[in-house]
Design a protein around this motif. Structure first.
Motif, PDB file in Angstrom:
ATOM      1  N   GLY A  94       0.780  -1.224   0.000  1.00  0.00           N
ATOM      2  CA  GLY A  94       0.000   0.000   0.000  1.00  0.00           C
ATOM      3  C   GLY A  94       0.810   1.270   0.000  1.00  0.00           C
ATOM      4  N   SER A  95       2.137   1.157  -0.131  1.00  0.00           N
ATOM      5  CA  SER A  95       2.984   2.346  -0.026  1.00  0.00           C
ATOM      6  C   SER A  95       3.024   3.153  -1.320  1.00  0.00           C
ATOM      7  N   ILE A  96       2.615   2.549  -2.430  1.00  0.00           N
ATOM      8  CA  ILE A  96       2.602   3.253  -3.715  1.00  0.00           C
ATOM      9  C   ILE A  96       1.168   3.297  -4.227  1.00  0.00           C
ATOM     10  N   PRO A  97       0.609   4.481  -4.471  1.00  0.00           N
ATOM     11  CA  PRO A  97      -0.781   4.569  -4.948  1.00  0.00           C
ATOM     12  C   PRO A  97      -0.957   3.869  -6.290  1.00  0.00           C
ATOM     13  N   ARG A  98      -2.059   3.161  -6.443  1.00  0.00           N
ATOM     14  CA  ARG A  98      -2.362   2.507  -7.711  1.00  0.00           C
ATOM     15  C   ARG A  98      -2.681   3.543  -8.782  1.00  0.00           C
ATOM     16  N   THR A  99      -2.388   3.179 -10.032  1.00  0.00           N
ATOM     17  CA  THR A  99      -2.632   4.083 -11.155  1.00  0.00           C
ATOM     18  C   THR A  99      -3.735   3.611 -12.081  1.00  0.00           C
ATOM     19  N   ASP A 100      -4.190   2.362 -11.922  1.00  0.00           N
ATOM     20  CA  ASP A 100      -5.174   1.805 -12.862  1.00  0.00           C
ATOM     21  C   ASP A 100      -5.808   0.562 -12.250  1.00  0.00           C
ATOM     22  N   ASP A 101      -6.774  -0.008 -12.949  1.00  0.00           N
ATOM     23  CA  ASP A 101      -7.479  -1.204 -12.477  1.00  0.00           C
ATOM     24  C   ASP A 101      -7.157  -2.445 -13.307  1.00  0.00           C
ATOM     25  N   ASP A 102      -6.058  -2.409 -14.050  1.00  0.00           N
ATOM     26  CA  ASP A 102      -5.667  -3.580 -14.837  1.00  0.00           C
ATOM     27  C   ASP A 102      -5.393  -4.768 -13.916  1.00  0.00           C
ATOM     28  N   THR A 103      -5.526  -5.984 -14.460  1.00  0.00           N
ATOM     29  CA  THR A 103      -5.351  -7.193 -13.650  1.00  0.00           C
ATOM     30  C   THR A 103      -4.416  -8.217 -14.283  1.00  0.00           C
ATOM     31  N   TYR A 104      -3.682  -7.818 -15.319  1.00  0.00           N
ATOM     32  CA  TYR A 104      -2.825  -8.788 -15.998  1.00  0.00           C
ATOM     33  C   TYR A 104      -1.756  -9.351 -15.050  1.00  0.00           C
ATOM     34  N   LEU A 105      -1.427 -10.624 -15.294  1.00  0.00           N
ATOM     35  CA  LEU A 105      -0.360 -11.338 -14.592  1.00  0.00           C
ATOM     36  C   LEU A 105      -0.615 -11.440 -13.090  1.00  0.00           C
ATOM     37  N   ARG A 106      -1.898 -11.624 -12.757  1.00  0.00           N
ATOM     38  CA  ARG A 106      -2.322 -11.885 -11.383  1.00  0.00           C
ATOM     39  C   ARG A 106      -3.400 -12.956 -11.402  1.00  0.00           C
ATOM     40  N   GLY A 107      -3.442 -13.770 -10.370  1.00  0.00           N
ATOM     41  CA  GLY A 107      -4.512 -14.750 -10.259  1.00  0.00           C
ATOM     42  C   GLY A 107      -4.185 -15.819  -9.242  1.00  0.00           C
ATOM     43  N   GLY A 108      -5.186 -16.643  -8.954  1.00  0.00           N
ATOM     44  CA  GLY A 108      -5.018 -17.707  -7.978  1.00  0.00           C
ATOM     45  C   GLY A 108      -5.604 -19.011  -8.467  1.00  0.00           C
ATOM     46  N   GLN A 109      -5.162 -20.103  -7.850  1.00  0.00           N
ATOM     47  CA  GLN A 109      -5.681 -21.435  -8.126  1.00  0.00           C
ATOM     48  C   GLN A 109      -5.800 -22.199  -6.811  1.00  0.00           C
ATOM     49  N   PHE A 110      -6.786 -23.127  -6.748  1.00  0.00           N
ATOM     50  CA  PHE A 110      -6.866 -24.051  -5.624  1.00  0.00           C
ATOM     51  C   PHE A 110      -5.930 -25.222  -5.878  1.00  0.00           C
TER      52      PHE A 110
END
Length: 241
Positions: A94-110
């Motif tokens: 949280g130390s750097i403010p976000r600039t956009d709502d993109d979601t590339y190269l993120r995700g989870g799996q069970f």
């Protein structure tokens, strides 16, 4: 003991994988998906992570395994407008403010019954003052329920063999940067917390060319009862899309 007495072999016990900082680009997009590439340019990477209980050697099933990493040019989704060629002097969540709502190269799996998760992504690039790496978090849940009784057991970073990374960084999608990546040994987090225990095993998918992509795998040993010192459950709730 009678020589005829059968001796059962104990399950292998794995070394507890070292925890590492989550970094300033952590967020929780709540995306359960195998393919996290979202069409990003880069050399394909198929990633297999095996999660085991370091105390018993048994696979950890039904855990949510989240990964996130930068693109070929060093940018993270959510912070795409942050210049990856300039070193940032903060590293906390949280130390750097976000600039956009993109979601590339993120995700989870069970994790499945063998403790395995698989991702389709790209080989990451780098940003100033870091070696190439992928962030990982392991959350223990109630079965395959994303919302119930979860706690964060482990947070870490995975690194790449430098001989492979050098060939990747010469590819068109990665080249032409004004800064150079740190070597693994130059990277503070690798040197003090990661090392060989956090380095992926990497193989080419195609026989003749790296352009076909790479397969990376590693076994991660966690204490399923531990509470991570790096990410708390409320952090997942706080840093959402």
């Amino acid at each position: 003991m009678d020589d005829n007495t059968a001796i059962s072999s104990p399950s292998p016990v794995y070394q507890l994988s070292p925890e590492q900082v989550a970094g300033p680009y952590f967020r929780n997009p709540k995306l359960i998906r195998r393919n996290i590439s979202e069409g990003m340019d880069g050399i394909p990477l198929v990633l297999r992570l095996t999660i085991v209980d370091a105390m018993t050697g048994q696979p950890v099933t039904g855990a949510v395994v989240d990964i996130w990493h930068c693109n070929a040019r060093g940018a993270y989704s959510g912070w795409s407008k942050v210049n990856p060629d300039k070193e940032v002097d903060v590293g906390d969540i949280g130390s750097i403010p976000r600039t956009d709502d993109d979601t590339y190269l993120r995700g989870g799996q069970f994790s499945d019954k063998k403790g395995i998760v698989r991702f389709i992504t790209i080989y990451p690039g780098f940003y100033a003052s870091r070696a190439l790496h992928i962030h990982v978090a392991v959350r223990i849940t109630a079965g395959n329920n994303y919302l119930e009784e979860r706690h964060v057991a482990w947070v870490g970073q995975l690194y790449f063999p430098e001989v492979v990374s050098r060939s990747v960084l010469n590819a068109r999608e990665y080249s032409g940067r004004v800064v150079s990546p740190l070597s693994n040994d130059e990277d503070f987090h690798y040197r003090h917390h990661g090392g060989e225990a956090s380095t992926l095993n990497i193989h080419t998918i195609g026989r003749d060319s790296k352009e076909d992509g790479f397969f990376g795998h590693i076994t991660i040993g966690v204490d399923t009862f531990a509470l991570s010192s790096q990410i708390k459950p409320e952090d997942f709730d706080k840093y959402t899309v």
